[in-house]
Design a protein around this motif. Structure first.
Motif: not given
Length: 162
Positions: A6-34
């Protein structure tokens, strides 16, 4: 029958986009807009300018749809694995489609700028982390370059090292 090592693993990374607004923050923004649209649109509706109320509902729908699309796009990911033989890039699109690229690790070259991170090997080229911010992209490039340098460094196994 012998198994392949089995070849040795020298580097492993999982990349995901960053989203700063949580689900609760989304609800707050939508309620504020309404709430803001009701405060502005309801008096206009009562004064007889009823089309304004409809357009204000349209902007709330558009805001919801844009956030929904942003959260859908956040489901994409990339996994980088550097072994003795290959750099394996596995991309998963937001709809679940999976793509795998393999680049020869010995010839691997990393080119990083604030705009993009490109890995090339024997004429094959892949852009990595398109969804990352400039600082994150450069940080991943530095870690990948260090792992490649460590992988290429000669290792000697002497009896006196034990």
């Amino acid at each position: 029958m012998t198994e392949a090592p089995v070849p040795a693993v020298h580097f492993a990374a999982s990349l995901k986009p960053y989203r700063s607004l949580s689900a609760d923050g989304f609800r707050f923004v939508m309620l504020a807009a309404v709430a803001a649209n009701l405060v502005i649109g309801l008096p206009l509706f009562l004064m007889g300018a009823w089309p304004v109320f409809g357009f204000m509902g349209l902007d709330v729908f558009l805001l919801w749809w844009l956030f929904h699309r942003s959260y859908f796009d956040a489901r994409r990911s990339e996994t980088l694995t550097l072994t003795d033989h290959d750099l394996i890039v596995v991309r998963i699109a937001p709809d679940g489609e999976r793509e795998e690229l393999r680049l020869d690790a010995y010839w691997l070259k990393v080119e990083a700028t604030e705009e993009r991170l490109v890995v090339t090997s024997r004429g094959n080229r892949a852009v990595i982390g398109r969804f990352l911010g400039p600082d994150e992209r450069l940080r991943v490039a530095d870690r990948l370059k260090a792992a490649i340098a460590d992988m290429r460094a000669p290792r000697y196994d002497h009896a006196w090292d034990e």
